[in-house]
Design an enzyme around this catalytic site. Structure first.
Site, PDB file in Angstrom:
ATOM      1  N   LYS A 147       4.198   7.696   1.927  1.00 12.98           N
ATOM      2  CA  LYS A 147       3.669   7.149   3.184  1.00 12.98           C
ATOM      3  C   LYS A 147       4.524   7.498   4.416  1.00 12.98           C
ATOM      4  O   LYS A 147       4.398   6.879   5.474  1.00 12.98           O
ATOM      5  CB  LYS A 147       3.480   5.608   3.130  1.00 12.98           C
ATOM      6  CG  LYS A 147       2.651   5.063   1.993  1.00 12.98           C
ATOM      7  CD  LYS A 147       1.427   5.840   1.640  1.00 12.98           C
ATOM      8  CE  LYS A 147       0.297   5.779   2.615  1.00 12.98           C
ATOM      9  NZ  LYS A 147      -0.851   6.618   2.125  1.00 12.98           N
ATOM     10  N   GLY A 148       5.361   8.494   4.249  1.00 13.85           N
ATOM     11  CA  GLY A 148       6.217   8.895   5.375  1.00 13.85           C
ATOM     12  C   GLY A 148       5.504   9.835   6.348  1.00 13.85           C
ATOM     13  O   GLY A 148       5.878   9.945   7.519  1.00 13.85           O
ATOM     14  N   GLY A 149       4.480  10.540   5.835  1.00 14.91           N
ATOM     15  CA  GLY A 149       3.797  11.563   6.639  1.00 14.91           C
ATOM     16  C   GLY A 149       3.895  12.916   5.931  1.00 14.91           C
ATOM     17  O   GLY A 149       3.829  13.975   6.562  1.00 14.91           O
ATOM     18  N   ARG A 228      10.311   7.345   7.488  1.00 14.76           N
ATOM     19  CA  ARG A 228       9.601   6.526   8.475  1.00 14.76           C
ATOM     20  C   ARG A 228      10.214   5.135   8.418  1.00 14.76           C
ATOM     21  O   ARG A 228      10.741   4.743   7.359  1.00 14.76           O
ATOM     22  CB  ARG A 228       8.132   6.495   8.025  1.00 14.76           C
ATOM     23  CG  ARG A 228       7.175   5.713   8.845  1.00 14.76           C
ATOM     24  CD  ARG A 228       5.796   5.785   8.164  1.00 14.76           C
ATOM     25  NE  ARG A 228       4.750   5.174   8.960  1.00 14.76           N
ATOM     26  CZ  ARG A 228       3.499   5.018   8.527  1.00 14.76           C
ATOM     27  NH1 ARG A 228       3.135   5.442   7.332  1.00 14.76           N
ATOM     28  NH2 ARG A 228       2.598   4.444   9.301  1.00 14.76           N
ATOM     29  N   SER A 236       2.375   0.232   5.129  1.00  6.46           N
ATOM     30  CA  SER A 236       1.451   1.332   4.854  1.00  6.46           C
ATOM     31  C   SER A 236       1.199   1.455   3.348  1.00  6.46           C
ATOM     32  O   SER A 236       0.063   1.644   2.902  1.00  6.46           O
ATOM     33  CB  SER A 236       2.061   2.638   5.396  1.00  6.46           C
ATOM     34  OG  SER A 236       1.326   3.748   4.961  1.00  6.46           O
ATOM     35  N   LYS A 353      -5.431   8.647   5.693  1.00 12.67           N
ATOM     36  CA  LYS A 353      -4.205   8.891   6.465  1.00 12.67           C
ATOM     37  C   LYS A 353      -4.418   8.377   7.883  1.00 12.67           C
ATOM     38  O   LYS A 353      -5.365   8.797   8.557  1.00 12.67           O
ATOM     39  CB  LYS A 353      -3.890  10.395   6.536  1.00 12.67           C
ATOM     40  CG  LYS A 353      -3.841  11.072   5.194  1.00 12.67           C
ATOM     41  CD  LYS A 353      -2.643  10.643   4.370  1.00 12.67           C
ATOM     42  CE  LYS A 353      -2.700  11.287   3.014  1.00 12.67           C
ATOM     43  NZ  LYS A 353      -1.627  10.887   2.142  1.00 12.67           N
ATOM     44  N   ARG A 355      -4.716   5.010   8.572  1.00 12.53           N
ATOM     45  CA  ARG A 355      -5.687   3.904   8.576  1.00 12.53           C
ATOM     46  C   ARG A 355      -5.048   2.643   9.151  1.00 12.53           C
ATOM     47  O   ARG A 355      -3.819   2.490   9.123  1.00 12.53           O
ATOM     48  CB  ARG A 355      -6.254   3.652   7.182  1.00 12.53           C
ATOM     49  CG  ARG A 355      -5.237   3.416   6.119  1.00 12.53           C
ATOM     50  CD  ARG A 355      -5.885   3.363   4.740  1.00 12.53           C
ATOM     51  NE  ARG A 355      -4.906   3.709   3.730  1.00 12.53           N
ATOM     52  CZ  ARG A 355      -5.197   4.049   2.492  1.00 12.53           C
ATOM     53  NH1 ARG A 355      -6.451   4.115   2.103  1.00 12.53           N
ATOM     54  NH2 ARG A 355      -4.260   4.338   1.628  1.00 12.53           N
ATOM     55  N   PRO A 356      -5.868   1.728   9.655  1.00 17.34           N
ATOM     56  CA  PRO A 356      -5.301   0.504  10.231  1.00 17.34           C
ATOM     57  C   PRO A 356      -4.616  -0.355   9.175  1.00 17.34           C
ATOM     58  O   PRO A 356      -5.065  -0.396   8.026  1.00 17.34           O
ATOM     59  CB  PRO A 356      -6.524  -0.221  10.819  1.00 17.34           C
ATOM     60  CG  PRO A 356      -7.722   0.476  10.278  1.00 17.34           C
ATOM     61  CD  PRO A 356      -7.325   1.812   9.747  1.00 17.34           C
ATOM     62  N   HIS A 357      -3.533  -0.999   9.579  1.00 14.08           N
ATOM     63  CA  HIS A 357      -2.796  -1.879   8.658  1.00 14.08           C
ATOM     64  C   HIS A 357      -3.237  -3.322   8.868  1.00 14.08           C
ATOM     65  O   HIS A 357      -3.598  -3.696   9.994  1.00 14.08           O
ATOM     66  CB  HIS A 357      -1.284  -1.794   8.940  1.00 14.08           C
ATOM     67  CG  HIS A 357      -0.710  -0.430   8.673  1.00 14.08           C
ATOM     68  ND1 HIS A 357       0.579  -0.082   9.009  1.00 14.08           N
ATOM     69  CD2 HIS A 357      -1.244   0.669   8.089  1.00 14.08           C
ATOM     70  CE1 HIS A 357       0.804   1.168   8.649  1.00 14.08           C
ATOM     71  NE2 HIS A 357      -0.280   1.639   8.104  1.00 14.08           N
TER      72      HIS A 357
HETATM   73  N1  LIG Z   1      -1.370  13.794  12.013  1.00 15.15           N
HETATM   74  C1  LIG Z   1      -1.479  12.753  11.211  1.00 15.15           C
HETATM   75  N2  LIG Z   1      -2.692  12.285  10.840  1.00 15.15           N
HETATM   76  C2  LIG Z   1      -2.796  11.207  10.035  1.00 15.15           C
HETATM   77  N3  LIG Z   1      -1.738  10.525   9.541  1.00 15.15           N
HETATM   78  C3  LIG Z   1      -0.512  10.963   9.880  1.00 15.15           C
HETATM   79  C4  LIG Z   1      -0.335  12.073  10.720  1.00 15.15           C
HETATM   80  N4  LIG Z   1       0.997  12.262  10.894  1.00 15.15           N
HETATM   81  C5  LIG Z   1       1.616  11.306  10.197  1.00 15.15           C
HETATM   82  N5  LIG Z   1       0.709  10.518   9.583  1.00 15.15           N
HETATM   83  C6  LIG Z   1       1.067   9.378   8.767  1.00 15.15           C
HETATM   84  O1  LIG Z   1       1.059   9.784   7.405  1.00 15.15           O
HETATM   85  C7  LIG Z   1       0.988   8.570   6.659  1.00 15.15           C
HETATM   86  C8  LIG Z   1       0.662   8.896   5.223  1.00 15.15           C
HETATM   87  O2  LIG Z   1       1.827   9.462   4.678  1.00 15.15           O
HETATM   88  P1  LIG Z   1       1.812  10.440   3.441  1.00 15.15           P
HETATM   89  O3  LIG Z   1       0.935  11.594   3.710  1.00 15.15           O
HETATM   90  O4  LIG Z   1       3.214  10.749   3.123  1.00 15.15           O
HETATM   91  O5  LIG Z   1       1.164   9.517   2.335  1.00 15.15           O
HETATM   92  S1  LIG Z   1       1.211   9.740   0.761  1.00 15.15           S
HETATM   93  O6  LIG Z   1       2.490   9.252   0.281  1.00 15.15           O
HETATM   94  O7  LIG Z   1       1.018  11.152   0.475  1.00 15.15           O
HETATM   95  O8  LIG Z   1       0.092   8.915   0.261  1.00 15.15           O
HETATM   96  C9  LIG Z   1      -0.065   7.767   7.390  1.00 15.15           C
HETATM   97  O9  LIG Z   1       0.196   6.415   7.148  1.00 15.15           O
HETATM   98  P2  LIG Z   1      -0.826   5.249   7.561  1.00 15.15           P
HETATM   99  O10 LIG Z   1      -0.864   5.251   9.055  1.00 15.15           O
HETATM  100  O11 LIG Z   1      -0.256   4.003   7.038  1.00 15.15           O
HETATM  101  O12 LIG Z   1      -2.153   5.592   6.958  1.00 15.15           O
HETATM  102  C10 LIG Z   1       0.117   8.196   8.849  1.00 15.15           C
HETATM  103  O13 LIG Z   1       0.719   7.224   9.657  1.00 15.15           O
END
Ligand SMILES: Nc1ncnc2c1ncn2[C@@H]1O[C@H](COP(=O)(O)OS(=O)(=O)O)[C@@H](OP(=O)(O)O)[C@H]1O
Length: 390
Positions: A147-149, A228, A236, A353, A355-357
């Site tokens: 969930k780091g990105g 993050r 998240s 990715k 999504r609202p918390h």
């Molecule tokens: N460009 C872009 N678009 C959408 N989301 C973005 C982006 N950059 C970073 N993020 C953040 O990525 C979070 C999901 O992290 P991961 O891809 O590492 O998740 S996972 O571990 O593979 O499931 C996801 O977490 P949540 O906001 O909680 O859904 C996003 O905040």
């Protein structure tokens, strides 16, 4: 031909004596027709090839014009191109994620692999090129954090013509290590000389055996960690679990062993993954600090091109990914790619990715910030970078 035209008589001069024949096309027209035919054949071949179900990831079109890549090649793998050791360096034992009792495989896994955000879906043209090159073990891995990105980083990096990555999470070093390196390598897309092979599996960062296993594959492996704010990360993580199992207890109740006493439950995976300093210690026993790059998950959203600049430098890549590649999608509330690798169309990450918390009690969030503060400080010291979470 020239002789015929310049000679005193040609068949055209004697109507009726020869069967009427269409005149041969003049040379430039014939050349053009031949060229057109050749192009048609190539197009047909590409079309048939892409329909044949080949799913191997392949170099994008940019590949054709990107010049020499050997100059940007990462250090060679110990196993060398085309010849990875197929036997395990030591017998595979089940991988352990986090401290005893602290984690289940499900808790640490991003669960992306069940519905990969970016499955390997090469365009017909990139499929056409997938026959060339060879499969290599990854020279760089995004090892975390969940969930780091991590998906955003991998999707953005894939735009680079010198990066080839497997779409789904392989989970080799935590779940499938007994399958052997040859199995792992076979998952990888084909690469040409100078291209980097990559994968991402965020659970590696918290898997006890992963550092030794990756180091046994190659000591030169470059490791990327998207970090993050651990509190936001935990929320998240919880949001993801909630989306799959809506009946789970509230975040507030799971976060504490004793809420009245403010005793945080660090055995809960959502909490434990955020103890970055502790996990990092294990990696530093196997890799020098210079082989790890910490990407700020917050900055990846705020300034993706800036963060990708650092990543390209770290990977020894030419700085190709820049501001020009991104736009901010108002509806999604996140940066998206103007042109995704393979399709050339605008591309935002999927609905899982960004999504609202759910809203979390402010007091609980404050307690968690206090809890993480010493760990964050230690992490800043270890990495030499203040991520500004406090
Ligand atoms: N460009 C872009 N678009 C959408 N989301 C973005 C982006 N950059 C970073 N993020 C953040 O990525 C979070 C999901 O992290 P991961 O891809 O590492 O998740 S996972 O571990 O593979 O499931 C996801 O977490 P949540 O906001 O909680 O859904 C996003 O905040």
């Amino acid at each position: 031909m020239g002789q015929r035209l310049s000679g005193s008589r040609s068949c055209l001069d004697v109507p009726g004596r020869l069967l009427p024949q269409p005149p041969p096309p003049p040379p430039p027209v014939r050349r053009k027709l031949a060229l057109l035919f050749a192009m048609l054949c190539i197009w047909l071949y590409m079309f048939l090839y892409s329909c044949s179900g080949s799913c191997a990831a392949a170099p994008g079109l940019l590949l054709l014009g990107s010049g020499s890549r050997a100059a940007h090649a990462p250090p060679a793998l110990a196993s060398g191109r085309g010849g990875p050791p197929s036997r395990l360096p030591f017998p595979a034992a089940p991988a352990t994620q986090l401290a005893p009792g602290g984690e289940t495989a499900e808790g640490a896994a991003s669960q992306e692999e069940q519905s990969p955000e970016a499955p390997d879906s090469p365009s017909p043209i990139s499929s056409f090129f997938s026959g060339s090159g060879s499969k290599q073990l990854p020279q760089a891995i995004i090892i975390g954090v969940k969930k780091g990105g991590t998906r955003a980083l991998l999707e953005f990096l894939r735009v680079h013509p010198d990066v080839r990555a497997v779409g789904a999470e392989p989970h080799f070093f935590d779940r499938s290590y007994d399958k052997g390196l040859a199995w792992y390598r076979d998952l990888m897309p084909r690469t040409l000389e100078g291209q980097i092979t990559m994968e991402k599996t965020p659970s590696y960062f918290v898997t006890r055996e992963a550092p030794a296993r990756i180091s046994a594959m190659s000591k030169d492996t470059k490791l990327l960690v998207v970090v993050r704010d651990p509190v936001t990360r935990a929320v998240s993580d919880y949001t993801q679990t909630l989306s799959k199992r809506p009946d789970i207890p509230s975040f507030e109740s799971l976060a504490f062993r004793n809420r009245t006493a403010g005793l945080v439950d660090r055995a809960w995976s959502a909490i434990q993954i955020g103890l970055y300093a502790e996990h990092l210690e294990r990696w530093l026993r196997h890799f020098p600090a210079r082989q790890l790059l910490f990407v700020s998950g917050e900055r990846l959203v705020r300034d993706p091109a800036g963060e990708l600049g650092r990543v390209q430098d770290f990977l020894g890549l030419k700085r190709i990914i820049s501001d020009k590649h991104f736009y901010f999608n108002q509806t999604k509330g996140f940066p998206c790619l103007k042109k995704a690798e393979g399709s050339g169309r605008p591309h935002c990450l999927g609905k899982t990715k960004g999504r609202p918390h759910p809203e979390i009690d402010g007091q609980v969030l404050r307690r968690l910030r206090d809890f993480y503060r010493p760990f964050n400080r230690k992490f800043y010291q270890m990495t030499g970078h203040d991520f500004g979470w406090d």
